[in-house]
Design a protein around this motif. Structure first.
Motif, PDB file in Angstrom:
ATOM      1  N   ARG A   1       3.803 -34.673 -18.211  1.00 21.77           N
ATOM      2  CA  ARG A   1       2.949 -34.002 -19.079  1.00 21.77           C
ATOM      3  C   ARG A   1       3.188 -32.431 -18.811  1.00 21.77           C
ATOM      4  O   ARG A   1       2.474 -31.370 -19.133  1.00 21.77           O
TER       5      ARG A   1
ATOM      6  N   PHE B   1       5.396 -30.502 -18.827  1.00 19.89           N
ATOM      7  CA  PHE B   1       6.407 -29.841 -20.130  1.00 19.89           C
ATOM      8  C   PHE B   1       6.094 -30.452 -21.130  1.00 19.89           C
ATOM      9  O   PHE B   1       6.483 -29.939 -21.657  1.00 19.89           O
ATOM     10  N   ARG B   2       4.807 -30.766 -21.261  1.00 20.91           N
ATOM     11  CA  ARG B   2       4.713 -30.981 -23.088  1.00 20.91           C
ATOM     12  C   ARG B   2       4.211 -29.741 -23.634  1.00 20.91           C
ATOM     13  O   ARG B   2       4.197 -29.971 -24.948  1.00 20.91           O
ATOM     14  N   HIS B   3       4.320 -28.759 -23.548  1.00 24.91           N
ATOM     15  CA  HIS B   3       4.137 -27.648 -24.395  1.00 24.91           C
ATOM     16  C   HIS B   3       5.668 -27.179 -24.667  1.00 24.91           C
ATOM     17  O   HIS B   3       5.659 -26.506 -25.567  1.00 24.91           O
ATOM     18  N   LEU B   4       6.695 -28.499 -24.192  1.00 23.42           N
ATOM     19  CA  LEU B   4       8.174 -27.948 -25.133  1.00 23.42           C
ATOM     20  C   LEU B   4       8.383 -29.049 -26.223  1.00 23.42           C
ATOM     21  O   LEU B   4       7.430 -29.999 -26.348  1.00 23.42           O
TER      22      LEU B   4
ATOM     23  N   GLU C   1      10.118 -32.040 -27.792  1.00 20.90           N
ATOM     24  CA  GLU C   1      10.139 -33.716 -26.755  1.00 20.90           C
ATOM     25  C   GLU C   1      11.675 -33.224 -26.148  1.00 20.90           C
ATOM     26  O   GLU C   1      12.056 -33.874 -25.681  1.00 20.90           O
TER      27      GLU C   1
ATOM     28  N   ALA D   1      11.805 -30.933 -24.030  1.00 20.09           N
ATOM     29  CA  ALA D   1      10.764 -32.104 -22.398  1.00 20.09           C
ATOM     30  C   ALA D   1      12.173 -32.632 -21.864  1.00 20.09           C
ATOM     31  O   ALA D   1      11.475 -32.619 -20.354  1.00 20.09           O
TER      32      ALA D   1
ATOM     33  N   GLU E   1       9.221 -38.706 -23.488  1.00 19.36           N
ATOM     34  CA  GLU E   1       9.828 -37.929 -22.653  1.00 19.36           C
ATOM     35  C   GLU E   1      10.448 -38.502 -20.848  1.00 19.36           C
ATOM     36  O   GLU E   1      12.074 -38.063 -21.033  1.00 19.36           O
TER      37      GLU E   1
END
Length: 76
Positions: A19, A21-24, A26, A29, A63
């Motif tokens: 969660r 790293f969800r801004h990256l 997939e 992430a 991920e």
């Protein structure tokens, strides 16, 4: 009624990491999750997460599943 497999503590923690790293994208992430798990988790925790993934992936973030696959690769 559907039955769901409860996530072990390692699964819940891995989902929490994913969660973060969800801004990256997939794939990036997954690399970030794998890196975090490799650096900060005890080998026994990594083994338990890997065994859980081997038994099924219900409830795990994509991920996390990809990260476990990355962790299983031999280091070059």
């Amino acid at each position: 009624m559907s039955t769901t497999v409860p996530l072990p503590p390692e699964g819940r923690m891995a989902n929490d990491i994913a969660r973060a790293f969800r801004h990256l994208p997939e794939d990036r992430a997954a690399e970030a999750v794998a890196g975090h798990i490799h650096r900060f988790w005890d080998p026994r925790m990594r083994t338990r997460l890997s065994r859980f993934v081997d038994e099924g992936t219900e409830g795990l973030a994509p991920e996390v599943i990809a990260a476990v696959s990355l962790l299983a690769r031999p280091e070059s």
